[in-house]
Motif scaffolding. Structure first.
Motif, PDB file in Angstrom:
ATOM      1  N   LYS A  83       2.284  11.561   9.386  1.00 19.53           N
ATOM      2  CA  LYS A  83       3.007   9.958   8.918  1.00 19.53           C
ATOM      3  C   LYS A  83       4.388  10.039   8.643  1.00 19.53           C
ATOM      4  O   LYS A  83       5.073   9.463   8.832  1.00 19.53           O
ATOM      5  CB  LYS A  83       2.395   9.829   7.584  1.00 19.53           C
ATOM      6  CG  LYS A  83       2.348  10.603   6.383  1.00 19.53           C
ATOM      7  CD  LYS A  83       1.398  10.064   5.075  1.00 19.53           C
ATOM      8  CE  LYS A  83       1.868  11.047   3.882  1.00 19.53           C
ATOM      9  NZ  LYS A  83       1.353  10.578   2.824  1.00 19.53           N
ATOM     10  N   GLU A  86       1.641  20.176  -5.720  1.00 21.32           N
ATOM     11  CA  GLU A  86       0.338  19.677  -6.113  1.00 21.32           C
ATOM     12  C   GLU A  86      -0.649  19.773  -4.902  1.00 21.32           C
ATOM     13  O   GLU A  86      -0.420  19.632  -3.678  1.00 21.32           O
ATOM     14  CB  GLU A  86       0.606  18.416  -6.533  1.00 21.32           C
ATOM     15  CG  GLU A  86       0.054  17.885  -7.777  1.00 21.32           C
ATOM     16  CD  GLU A  86       0.219  16.436  -8.058  1.00 21.32           C
ATOM     17  OE1 GLU A  86      -0.826  15.833  -8.787  1.00 21.32           O
ATOM     18  OE2 GLU A  86       1.366  16.147  -7.861  1.00 21.32           O
ATOM     19  N   PRO A  87      -1.712  20.255  -5.306  1.00 20.87           N
ATOM     20  CA  PRO A  87      -2.926  20.379  -4.346  1.00 20.87           C
ATOM     21  C   PRO A  87      -3.307  18.851  -3.490  1.00 20.87           C
ATOM     22  O   PRO A  87      -3.359  17.873  -4.356  1.00 20.87           O
ATOM     23  CB  PRO A  87      -4.192  20.962  -4.767  1.00 20.87           C
ATOM     24  CG  PRO A  87      -3.923  21.016  -6.130  1.00 20.87           C
ATOM     25  CD  PRO A  87      -2.395  20.508  -6.746  1.00 20.87           C
ATOM     26  N   SER A  88      -3.311  18.851  -2.417  1.00 21.37           N
ATOM     27  CA  SER A  88      -3.306  17.442  -1.955  1.00 21.37           C
ATOM     28  C   SER A  88      -3.967  17.732  -0.232  1.00 21.37           C
ATOM     29  O   SER A  88      -3.382  18.881   0.578  1.00 21.37           O
ATOM     30  CB  SER A  88      -2.182  16.916  -1.678  1.00 21.37           C
ATOM     31  OG  SER A  88      -2.249  15.950  -0.572  1.00 21.37           O
ATOM     32  N   SER A  89      -4.732  17.068   0.342  1.00 20.50           N
ATOM     33  CA  SER A  89      -5.156  17.358   1.603  1.00 20.50           C
ATOM     34  C   SER A  89      -4.109  17.161   2.680  1.00 20.50           C
ATOM     35  O   SER A  89      -4.082  17.573   3.685  1.00 20.50           O
ATOM     36  CB  SER A  89      -6.389  16.414   1.913  1.00 20.50           C
ATOM     37  OG  SER A  89      -6.122  15.187   1.636  1.00 20.50           O
ATOM     38  N   VAL A  90      -3.102  16.252   2.339  1.00 20.65           N
ATOM     39  CA  VAL A  90      -2.274  15.822   3.236  1.00 20.65           C
ATOM     40  C   VAL A  90      -0.726  16.395   2.986  1.00 20.65           C
ATOM     41  O   VAL A  90      -0.100  16.874   4.152  1.00 20.65           O
ATOM     42  CB  VAL A  90      -2.056  14.217   3.305  1.00 20.65           C
ATOM     43  CG1 VAL A  90      -1.080  13.694   4.407  1.00 20.65           C
ATOM     44  CG2 VAL A  90      -3.300  13.938   3.847  1.00 20.65           C
ATOM     45  N   ARG A  91      -0.229  16.473   2.055  1.00 19.34           N
ATOM     46  CA  ARG A  91       0.848  16.789   1.657  1.00 19.34           C
ATOM     47  C   ARG A  91       1.463  18.036   1.889  1.00 19.34           C
ATOM     48  O   ARG A  91       0.549  19.127   2.148  1.00 19.34           O
ATOM     49  CB  ARG A  91       1.452  16.483   0.194  1.00 19.34           C
ATOM     50  CG  ARG A  91       1.516  15.129  -0.176  1.00 19.34           C
ATOM     51  CD  ARG A  91       1.929  15.057  -1.588  1.00 19.34           C
ATOM     52  NE  ARG A  91       3.082  15.620  -2.110  1.00 19.34           N
ATOM     53  CZ  ARG A  91       3.479  15.962  -3.249  1.00 19.34           C
ATOM     54  NH1 ARG A  91       2.718  16.119  -4.140  1.00 19.34           N
ATOM     55  NH2 ARG A  91       4.550  16.557  -3.300  1.00 19.34           N
ATOM     56  N   SER A 140       3.564   6.565   3.772  1.00 19.00           N
ATOM     57  CA  SER A 140       2.289   6.112   4.385  1.00 19.00           C
ATOM     58  C   SER A 140       2.559   4.561   5.027  1.00 19.00           C
ATOM     59  O   SER A 140       1.377   3.776   4.950  1.00 19.00           O
ATOM     60  CB  SER A 140       1.048   6.042   3.230  1.00 19.00           C
ATOM     61  OG  SER A 140       1.309   5.220   2.156  1.00 19.00           O
ATOM     62  N   GLY A 159       0.851  -1.320  -0.016  1.00 13.92           N
ATOM     63  CA  GLY A 159       0.274   0.049  -0.139  1.00 13.92           C
ATOM     64  C   GLY A 159       0.956   1.175   0.081  1.00 13.92           C
ATOM     65  O   GLY A 159       0.127   2.483   0.116  1.00 13.92           O
ATOM     66  N   ALA A 160       2.142   1.217  -0.103  1.00 11.47           N
ATOM     67  CA  ALA A 160       3.137   2.445   0.117  1.00 11.47           C
ATOM     68  C   ALA A 160       4.125   2.415  -0.992  1.00 11.47           C
ATOM     69  O   ALA A 160       5.215   1.610  -0.797  1.00 11.47           O
ATOM     70  CB  ALA A 160       3.425   2.367   1.430  1.00 11.47           C
ATOM     71  N   GLY A 161       3.896   2.872  -2.215  1.00 11.35           N
ATOM     72  CA  GLY A 161       5.071   2.752  -3.232  1.00 11.35           C
ATOM     73  C   GLY A 161       5.609   4.264  -3.213  1.00 11.35           C
ATOM     74  O   GLY A 161       6.415   4.558  -2.745  1.00 11.35           O
ATOM     75  N   SER A 162       5.016   4.972  -4.230  1.00 15.48           N
ATOM     76  CA  SER A 162       5.245   6.469  -4.506  1.00 15.48           C
ATOM     77  C   SER A 162       5.148   7.098  -3.053  1.00 15.48           C
ATOM     78  O   SER A 162       6.075   7.726  -2.474  1.00 15.48           O
ATOM     79  CB  SER A 162       4.680   7.190  -5.434  1.00 15.48           C
ATOM     80  OG  SER A 162       4.649   6.357  -6.619  1.00 15.48           O
ATOM     81  N   ASP A 163       4.222   6.829  -2.194  1.00 12.78           N
ATOM     82  CA  ASP A 163       4.036   7.487  -0.994  1.00 12.78           C
ATOM     83  C   ASP A 163       4.474   6.536   0.212  1.00 12.78           C
ATOM     84  O   ASP A 163       3.566   5.933   0.996  1.00 12.78           O
ATOM     85  CB  ASP A 163       2.372   7.737  -0.916  1.00 12.78           C
ATOM     86  CG  ASP A 163       1.731   8.308   0.387  1.00 12.78           C
ATOM     87  OD1 ASP A 163       2.777   8.803   1.103  1.00 12.78           O
ATOM     88  OD2 ASP A 163       0.555   8.148   0.739  1.00 12.78           O
TER      89      ASP A 163
END
Ligand SMILES: Cc1cc2nc3c(=O)[nH]c(=O)nc-3n(C[C@H](O)[C@H](O)[C@H](O)COP(=O)(O)OP(=O)(O)OC[C@H]3O[C@@H](n4cnc5c(N)ncnc54)[C@H](O)[C@@H]3O)c2cc1C
Ligand SMILES: Cc1cc2nc3c(=O)[nH]c(=O)nc-3n(C[C@H](O)[C@H](O)[C@H](O)COP(=O)(O)OP(=O)(O)OC[C@H]3O[C@@H](n4cnc5c(N)ncnc54)[C@H](O)[C@@H]3O)c2cc1C
Lengths: 415, 383
Positions: free
Chosen positions: A206, A410-415, A164, A157-161
């Motif tokens: 995270k 980039e717009p993102s809720s977390v980054r 996480s 579940g965690a490649g580029s990200d």
């Protein structure tokens, strides 16, 4: 422990000219000139990719050859040229190291790609962030080729990200209990030590709840299951951790400070792309030879133009690599601009593979037994993997956009 | 202008899609490919539905289907894999050559097998030194009155190694004539004495298999000569527009399937707290790809319509093959990127798509050869 190789040059450092003489004498004594295998059509091994399909016996033989060479090189003082004396290094300057690798290019060196991650990422991370005991246990032995390291970052579940990730590290007095799963781990089936990122704090944001470890791959509870790559090779794996107990002395960097370790490793990973780590120079040379032995293609203006474009791109990449080497020599750490190398290399390799496929027609994808033709199939199959491993093209472009060009995130809720 | 399918065609499309879902979903086609398995029962099922007889006229016992209807089946089957579609198309394309150019006796002799798809006809044109330049073929057949004696080698012959294969071999019967005029078509059973078949390891297309075929003094009875003696090259060219068109439809189908697979993954896979498909870096290439696929489909359907209305369409069929095959490669390339690490592992169907796509722009006439045909129609002679 901080033993920065650049900051501890040997007081009795030898000058470059003497070093060159010694290096040539050493290489002459142990290796054949490269000309016999890389620039003559039909001569030598025609394999084009480190991920090519091999039998387990062939794979072992390849590793043994690499290991034997690493050991010989290390024992002669050329294995870790910039490394500190107390860890078996030669304590010379990056100029010496660069000179050695230039000289080495003229020889038929056994492929040592199994050590790329081990020495490019894992050993530097242990050296930079590890405690004395762990450094002593691994770093010299890794540089000598006795031990191999792997990078345990990506998870299903965690490649580029990768931040996480959910593999858990739970503190139990002086130990950590590790549970979870990693995936696509290159070389894990041959590795003695892994550079592991695990979640040590589930309450923190995270990036701030991750701890890094050097983990012996032989610990009870670790299971490595090979995955087959599209090339047919089995170089990457799933790695399962089932309540694996690891002493705190194997921790790298501070508790919950693993993201800092990860960043330094990822920077090193991108720096691996400088020089000819992707084999672009070799592939372009093979492409030139492939064109030359086929008169109809050699005369085809479209083929010639595309070949010229590729050669120009490869030259630009080579000069950029030299410039990056220069920056490194000046003591500057690898930075976001290193992402350019990976993108440029994989893009150029893609063009190389496409042109070869186009020129050879069916012979590139069906094995006629002719030297140097079906060998291209390996590269055709490898290129998509190169565009993903070590950061996808898209992620590399994000880094370039945000960190080099200074564009908004980039717009993102977390980054 | 009318873009909608008829009700009958819509039903055919739905039947073919349901057939793929039930009998040959992509994951199964991948397993067949990985194990070099030839699923004979799949052929039987296609035959039971009457698909093999569809291309032949009603008054000959066929289904009287139009090229568009055949395209619809090929396109739907290719959602499984190109190889599966190829197995269907490859059965009737050479069959039509026998139907159109064979003698009455041959037509009768082969009729049941052709209509039922019982023959696995393997077309042998290419040779080690004759690929794009097919007319340069050298494999020789010497006229010995009631039979021909065949010697030589063929390359890349799809399906020649299957049980019961019948090899449709283009051979040189007049070595002294100009190269296009000394070729004939012979039907040679794969198990005839003197025929040796050797499988060539390839990246994909393992269902039917690709083979080298060696002929060593093979005796072929004269009644297996199809069409006029030395007139084989026109036979070779005669079915080409139809083949390119139907294969173009198949490429469209497999490209669409490839896109559907990556799209589904991109909606499910989350990184940085959102589905990866919502990153413009992936969304826009996927939008572009859908545009390309739609264009490719329209080109294939147009060529099919032109064949139905008996208009010459070498240019349009070449465009369709060019666009379709290139679009499949582009789709698989993007799919590998979208599925990233998962795609690179052989567990993924996408790894199969990539392997399979590479040959698309080579077999059935390379992209360069299609461009030559289009350029020629524009008054540009490039070779
Ligand atoms: C040959 C190979 C060797 C590998 N070796 C190792 C190894 O030794 N150790 C290890 O830890 N890992 C390894 N990996 C894993 C590799 O690091 C990951 O595959 C990679 O980071 C991408 O992660 P993913 O595959 O989960 O793709 P995902 O992160 O799921 O990405 C899927 C798609 O989404 C896109 N995407 C994701 N985020 C963004 C964004 N913010 N903006 C735009 N697009 C985005 C990606 O570019 C990609 O196209 C290896 C992979 C390969 C193919
Ligand atoms: C999986 C597979 C299945 C196949 N099945 C069959 C089959 O069943 N029966 C059969 O007979 N053949 C079959 N083929 C062969 C196929 O038709 C040939 O591979 C194809 O025609 C190309 O020939 P070649 O590979 O010899 O390439 P070449 O003709 O040698 O071409 C090499 C390169 O030169 C280019 N080129 C050649 N001529 C020109 C020109 N005039 N202008 C510009 N560029 C040119 C080509 O485009 C290509 O890029 C198959 C091939 C494959 C890979």
């Amino acid at each position: 422990m901080t033993l920065n190789p650049v900051e501890t040059p040997c007081e009795t450092a030898i000058d470059l000219a003497t070093f060159e003489t010694n290096a040539r004498r050493f290489l002459d004594a142990h290796l054949q000139p490269a000309a016999t295998s890389t620039s003559v059509w039909g001569v030598g091994d025609d394999t084009m990719s480190p991920y090519a399909k091999r039998t387990p016996a062939q794979e072992l033989e390849r590793i043994e050859r690499a290991r034997a060479w690493k050991q010989t090189e290390f024992d002669a003082g050329f294995g870790w040229i910039t490394g500190p004396l107390e860890l078996g290094g030669a304590a010379l300057t990056p100029d010496h190291a660069r000179l050695y690798s230039e000289i080495q290019n003229a020889y038929d060196v056994p492929p040592t790609d199994i050590y790329a991650i081990s020495l490019g990422m894992v050993a530097p991370a242990i050296l930079q962030h590890g405690k004395r005991g762990v450094v002593d246990r691994y770093v010299e032995a890794m540089h000598r080729g006795d031990l191999i390291g792997c990078q345990l970052f990506s998870e299903p579940g965690a490649g580029s990200d990768v931040a996480s990730l959910t593999t858990k590290a739970t503190c139990d007095r002086d130990d950590w209990i590790i549970s979870g799963q990693k995936v696509w781990t290159s070389g894990a089936h041959h590795a003695d030590v892994g550079l592991l990122l695990a979640r040590s704090n589930t309450d923190a944001p995270k990036h701030r709840g991750i701890t890094a470890f050097a983990i012996p791959m032989s610990l009870p509870g670790i299971e490595v299951r090979p995955l087959t790559m599209m090339t047919g090779g089995t170089e990457f794996n799933e790695v399962f951790f089932d309540d694996v107990r690891l002493h705190d002395s194997f921790r790298l960097g501070p508790i919950d400070g693993g993201w800092g370790v990860a960043i330094s490793v990822l920077m090193n990973e991108r720096a691996l792309g400088t020089g000819d780590a992707f084999g672009l120079g070799r592939a372009v040379e093979r492409l030139r030879m492939t064109t030359a032995v086929q008169p109809s293609n050699a005369r085809n203006p479209l083929v010639r133009q595309q070949l010229a474009r590729i050669v120009c791109a490869a030259e630009c990449i080579r000069y950029q690599a030299l410039a990056a080497d220069g920056r490194r020599t000046a003591g500057l750490p690898p930075g976001p601009a290193e992402s350019v190398f990976k993108l440029a290399n994989t893009h150029a390799l893609r063009l190389v593979a496409e042109l070869a496929g186009q020129m050879l027609g069916a012979a590139a994808i069906a094995d006629t037994g002719e030297w140097g033709t079906y060998a291209w199939a390996d590269l055709i199959l490898t290129v998509p993997g190169l565009r993903v491993a070590g950061g996808t093209d898209e992620v590399m472009r994000n880094i370039l956009a945000e960190r080099v060009l200074g564009l908004p995130k980039e717009p993102s809720s977390v980054r | 202008m009318q873009f909608a399918l008829t009700e009958e065609q819509t039903v055919l499309q739905q039947t073919a899609s349901a057939f793929v879902d039930r009998y040959c979903p992509a994951a199964l086609a991948k397993t067949w490919d990985e194990t070099n398995h030839f699923p004979a029962d799949l052929w039987q099922r296609m035959a039971d539905l009457g698909w093999f007889s569809l291309p032949y006229p009603l008054d000959w016992g066929g289904g009287g289907g139009s090229p568009l209807e055949i395209c619809i089946i090929a396109e739907a089957l290719a959602h499984s894999s190109l190889d599966v579609a190829m197995a269907y198309v490859g059965t009737f394309i050479p069959g039509l050559v026998i139907y159109r150019h064979g003698t009455d006796e041959q037509r009768e002799r082969f009729k049941p097998g052709l209509l039922e798809g019982a023959y696995r006809i393997a077309v042998a044109i290419s040779e080690p030194d004759a690929g794009s330049d097919a007319a340069a073929l050298r494999c020789s057949a010497v006229d010995a009155g009631d039979r021909f004696i065949v010697n030589g080698q063929k390359a890349w012959c799809t399906g020649a190694g299957l049980p019961g294969a019948l090899i449709a071999a283009y051979v040189r019967t007049d070595p002294d004539a100009p190269k296009h005029r000394g070729i004939s078509l012979l039907l040679i059973p794969g198990d005839a004495q003197g025929v040796q078949i050797r499988r060539t390891p390839t990246l994909a297309r393992h269902l039917l298999g690709t083979n080298e075929v060696f002929f060593d003094d093979v005796e072929v009875p004269r009644e297996n000569l199809v069409g006029a003696l030395h007139g084989g090259f026109s036979l070779l060219m005669s079915g080409l527009d139809m083949e390119k068109t139907v294969m173009a439809a198949a490429y469209t189908g497999v490209a669409q399937s490839t896109l559907d697979e990556m799209l589904a993954y991109s909606k499910e896979r989350r990184q940085f707290d959102r589905p990866i498909g919502n990153f413009q870096a992936l969304a826009h290439p996927m939008a572009d790809l859908q545009t390309e696929i739609d264009a490719a489909r329209l080109l294939a359907y147009r060529a099919a319509w032109m064949i139905s209305s008996q208009q010459p369409c070498t240019r349009e069929a070449s465009m369709a093959k060019l666009k379709g095959s290139e679009t499949y490669v582009a789709a698989a390339r993007l799919g590998m990127q979208v599925l990233a690490g998962h795609g690179f592992s052989t567990e993924s169907v996408m790894s199969f798509r990539w392997r399979e796509s590479i040959v698309a722009t080579i077999s059935g006439g390379t992209s360069q050869i299609q461009r030559n045909a289009v350029a020629k129609s524009m008054g540009l002679i490039t070779y």
